[in-house]
Design an enzyme around this catalytic site. Structure first.
Site, PDB file in Angstrom:
ATOM      1  N   LYS A  71     -12.675  23.259 -46.467  1.00 37.99           N
ATOM      2  CA  LYS A  71     -13.874  22.542 -46.023  1.00 37.99           C
ATOM      3  C   LYS A  71     -13.587  21.059 -45.744  1.00 37.99           C
ATOM      4  CE  LYS A  71     -17.023  22.314 -49.169  1.00 37.99           C
ATOM      5  NZ  LYS A  71     -16.191  23.262 -49.891  1.00 37.99           N
ATOM      6  N   THR A  73     -10.661  19.671 -45.240  1.00 43.03           N
ATOM      7  CA  THR A  73      -9.704  19.621 -44.130  1.00 43.03           C
ATOM      8  C   THR A  73     -10.422  19.761 -42.796  1.00 43.03           C
ATOM      9  OG1 THR A  73      -8.077  20.659 -45.580  1.00 43.03           O
ATOM     10  CG2 THR A  73      -7.578  20.650 -43.237  1.00 43.03           C
ATOM     11  N   ARG A  94     -16.587  13.052 -50.495  1.00 48.88           N
ATOM     12  CA  ARG A  94     -16.705  12.687 -51.912  1.00 48.88           C
ATOM     13  C   ARG A  94     -15.350  12.240 -52.462  1.00 48.88           C
ATOM     14  NH1 ARG A  94     -18.359  18.088 -54.246  1.00 48.88           N
ATOM     15  NH2 ARG A  94     -17.091  18.702 -52.482  1.00 48.88           N
ATOM     16  N   LYS A 105      -7.900  23.028 -59.219  1.00 50.53           N
ATOM     17  CA  LYS A 105      -8.118  22.905 -57.783  1.00 50.53           C
ATOM     18  C   LYS A 105      -7.116  21.988 -57.093  1.00 50.53           C
ATOM     19  CE  LYS A 105     -12.007  22.190 -54.607  1.00 50.53           C
ATOM     20  NZ  LYS A 105     -11.567  21.043 -53.810  1.00 50.53           N
ATOM     21  N   ALA A 273     -20.616  20.437 -56.873  1.00 50.95           N
ATOM     22  CA  ALA A 273     -21.723  21.204 -56.293  1.00 50.95           C
ATOM     23  C   ALA A 273     -22.103  22.409 -57.138  1.00 50.95           C
ATOM     24  CB  ALA A 273     -21.371  21.661 -54.882  1.00 50.95           C
ATOM     25  N   PHE A 301     -18.325  23.345 -52.344  1.00 57.14           N
ATOM     26  CA  PHE A 301     -18.295  24.801 -52.520  1.00 57.14           C
ATOM     27  C   PHE A 301     -19.021  25.519 -51.372  1.00 57.14           C
ATOM     28  CE2 PHE A 301     -17.608  23.519 -57.078  1.00 57.14           C
ATOM     29  CZ  PHE A 301     -16.277  23.887 -57.089  1.00 57.14           C
ATOM     30  N   PHE A 381      -4.780  30.276 -40.518  1.00 57.61           N
ATOM     31  CA  PHE A 381      -3.575  30.368 -41.353  1.00 57.61           C
ATOM     32  C   PHE A 381      -2.489  31.084 -40.545  1.00 57.61           C
ATOM     33  CE2 PHE A 381      -6.258  28.983 -44.647  1.00 57.61           C
ATOM     34  CZ  PHE A 381      -5.505  28.706 -45.783  1.00 57.61           C
ATOM     35  N   TRP A 410      -5.021  21.841 -39.394  1.00 62.52           N
ATOM     36  CA  TRP A 410      -4.024  21.620 -40.444  1.00 62.52           C
ATOM     37  C   TRP A 410      -2.651  21.380 -39.804  1.00 62.52           C
ATOM     38  CZ3 TRP A 410       0.652  22.891 -42.310  1.00 62.52           C
ATOM     39  CH2 TRP A 410       0.962  22.550 -43.627  1.00 62.52           C
TER      40      TRP A 410
END
Length: 557
Positions: A71, A73, A94, A105, A273, A301, A381, A410
């Site tokens: 998210k 990224t 954030r 994480k 969240a 999240f 991916f 990415w």
């Protein structure tokens, strides 16, 4: 393939004064924290035009899995891509908490060629905002105990002190403690406990305050304890609001950094969240909206948590109305929602993908209930196959009526998200947002919980004890009935069961505890086994974080 930290270190950062100038912020409005980080002066912000012209785009995601969604990224990639195609965009994120950084994480600065830099500083102490919030919180807790110690002039009932201390680290042994043990000079012996800083009311107040005056007023309203006859005692009663504002003054200035591509990024505030309301600060978002044509922000999240709270709490208080929502999904994560094991995700499995699509579909349906246009970002991916991507794009369009755009930010940075940027611009241009919160202010508190449980989680019912129902009624009678509710539950499922992947229905949402956040302006509803002070895993991320011989940091990802 280089890692996130290797890509970040190879990036050539521009002086932050150049990034600020790009956003329209002059050098004399900056409080510099080195060459690449600055805070924006509050007087400059106060003088900005009141009108907000920027289009506001929220980036959210499907329910998290160990496979990853991306998210943050995608937020960075989309902002970079909007700038790349000639729009003027500023991103709002954030600040990372040290708990996840050293826990499960890891960092929260994006990834690959779509991340914010300098990565190590952002993921660690940054500009000290979280330390200031922790200190302010614990000063208030100390003032409450101090009043109790010096003759208890406010008639505080030690059994009804509700304000907890905090620490920005995962430490399960501090969840419940006995404080004040030993000599009488150590204070009143009582049961107490710690939350993680990002779950604190001070963090929530910090992120929802419009300015320093609003911050002080909100702090003053925080209920810290009760008398034996249940009369509330506030932070104002212990003369705390002035000193807490002094501790938070510098922290309230939004932090400005840059993406690898050189886009301006505000990183400010950091509530979780799954526990709190999961959005960056109001002051950062509204400042960005006055400086750019597009403001891209994220909420934590899945859309059932961060996006719902963004809509029902942050937008309600700040008068914001998002123009579009981007829901991030990965083929890998959807296959996990379809029953595949993490170890098998590199293998093509179109059937598992089709099964897992129910999770994405639920989030799309939920976001549409707020009246906001939706587009799906497929975060690519390397193992994704053409058949899986085609299946995903076709199904999303046919079944849910929205576009799904393949994104390679990415690996490719702004260029890899250009298709998403153009899709967002097109969507906002042809479909006006008709934003509305899920429930009205006047709805009773328990009914607000039931509305979220049934409309967003697809629960059949809410389970609440007689004591909890009584407490909610008492708060309504005390004038808190118009508050929104902030549901704290597992992020891994629509239900309170973290193992229930996909899109479960017919379940029960069990309320374990309710907390009044009178300063923040909402009621926290804690469900299931969720803890407001997380614990560390068996092998925490801290085990791999170290200093190399040349002094560089290794292991943050």
């Amino acid at each position: 393939m280089p890692s996130d930290i290797e890509i970040a270190r190879a990036a050539k950062l521009k002086p932050i004064v150049e990034i600020a100038a790009k956003a329209g912020v002059p050098e004399d409005a900056l409080h510099l924290h080195g060459k690449h980080i600055a805070k924006i002066d509050d007087r400059f912000i106060a003088e900005l035009p009141k009108r907000q012209n920027a289009k506001l785009v929220l980036v959210t995601a499907i329910s998290p899995t160990p496979a990853g969604e991306g998210k943050t990224t995608t937020t960075v990639g989309l902002g970079d891509a909007l700038n790349h195609i000639g729009e003027k965009a500023v991103m709002c994120l954030r600040e990372p908490s040290l708990g996840p950084v050293f826990g499960v994480k890891g960092g929260a600065a994006g990834g690959g060629h779509a991340q914010v830099v300098p990565m190590e500083q952002i993921n660690l102490h940054f500009t000290g905002d979280f330390h200031a919030i922790t200190s302010a919180n614990n000063l208030l807790a100390a003032l409450v105990d101090n009043s109790l110690y010096w003759g208890n002039p406010l008639n505080i009932d030690p059994r009804r002190i509700v304000f907890r201390r905090v620490l920005d680290m995962n430490d399960r042994t501090l969840r419940q403690i006995i404080s004040g043990v030993g000599a009488p000079t150590n204070g009143y012996t009582r049961e107490a406990g710690f939350d993680i800083t990002v779950a604190s009311e001070i963090m929530a107040v910090f992120c929802l305050a419009r300015d320093l005056k609003d911050l002080e007023e909100r702090i003053a309203r925080i209920v810290v304890a009760y008398t034996p006859d249940k009369k509330p005692i506030t932070a104002k009663d212990v003369d705390a609001q002035g000193s807490l504002c002094v501790l938070l003054r510098d922290a309230m200035r939004p932090n400005l950094v840059q993406s690898i591509d050189g886009s301006p990024v505000f990183i400010h505030g950091g509530p979780f969240a799954n526990i709190a309301h999961g959005c960056n600060s109001v002051i950062a978002t509204t400042t960005a909206m006055k400086l750019a044509d597009w403001t891209v922000t994220e909420a934590g999240f899945g859309a059932d948590l961060g996006a719902e709270k963004f809509m029902d709490i942050k937008c309600r208080f700040a008068g914001l109305a998002p123009d579009a929502v981007v829901i991030v999904a990965t083929v890998r994560a959807l296959k996990m929602h379809g029953g595949m094991a993490k170890t098998d995700l590199s293998t093509e499995n179109v059937e598992a993908l089709k099964t897992g699509l129910v999770n994405l579909g639920r989030h799309i349906e939920n976001v549409k209930k707020f009246g906001v246009p939706v587009v799906v970002a497929i975060n690519h991916f390397y193992a994704d196959t053409d058949a899986e991507i085609e299946t995903l794009q076709t199904a999303v369009k046919a079944d849910f009526g929205v576009d799904a755009v393949i994104c390679r930010h990415w690996a490719e940075g702004a260029k890899g998200a250009e298709g998403l940027a153009r899709a967002v611009v097109d969507l906002v241009g042809r479909q006006a947002s008709d934003f509305r919160p899920l429930y009205p202010d006047e709805m009773p508190l328990l009914q607000k919980v039931e509305t979220i449980a049934k409309e967003i989680y697809r629960a059949d019912k809410v389970q609440a004890s007689a004591a909890i129902k009584k407490q909610l009624k008492e708060w309504e009678e005390a004038g808190y009935g118009k508050f929104p509710v902030c549901i704290a539950k597992t992020q891994n499922s629509f239900s309170a069961d973290p193992t229930a992947y996909g899109a479960p229905t017919g379940h029960t949402l069990p309320i374990r505890e309710v907390r009044l956040s009178a300063g923040a302006g909402f009621i926290v509803v804690i469900c299931g086994d969720l803890m407001t002070m997380p614990g560390l895993p068996k092998v925490p991320a801290s085990a791999n974080i170290k200093l190399l011989e040349d002094g560089t940091i290794d292991g943050i990802a």
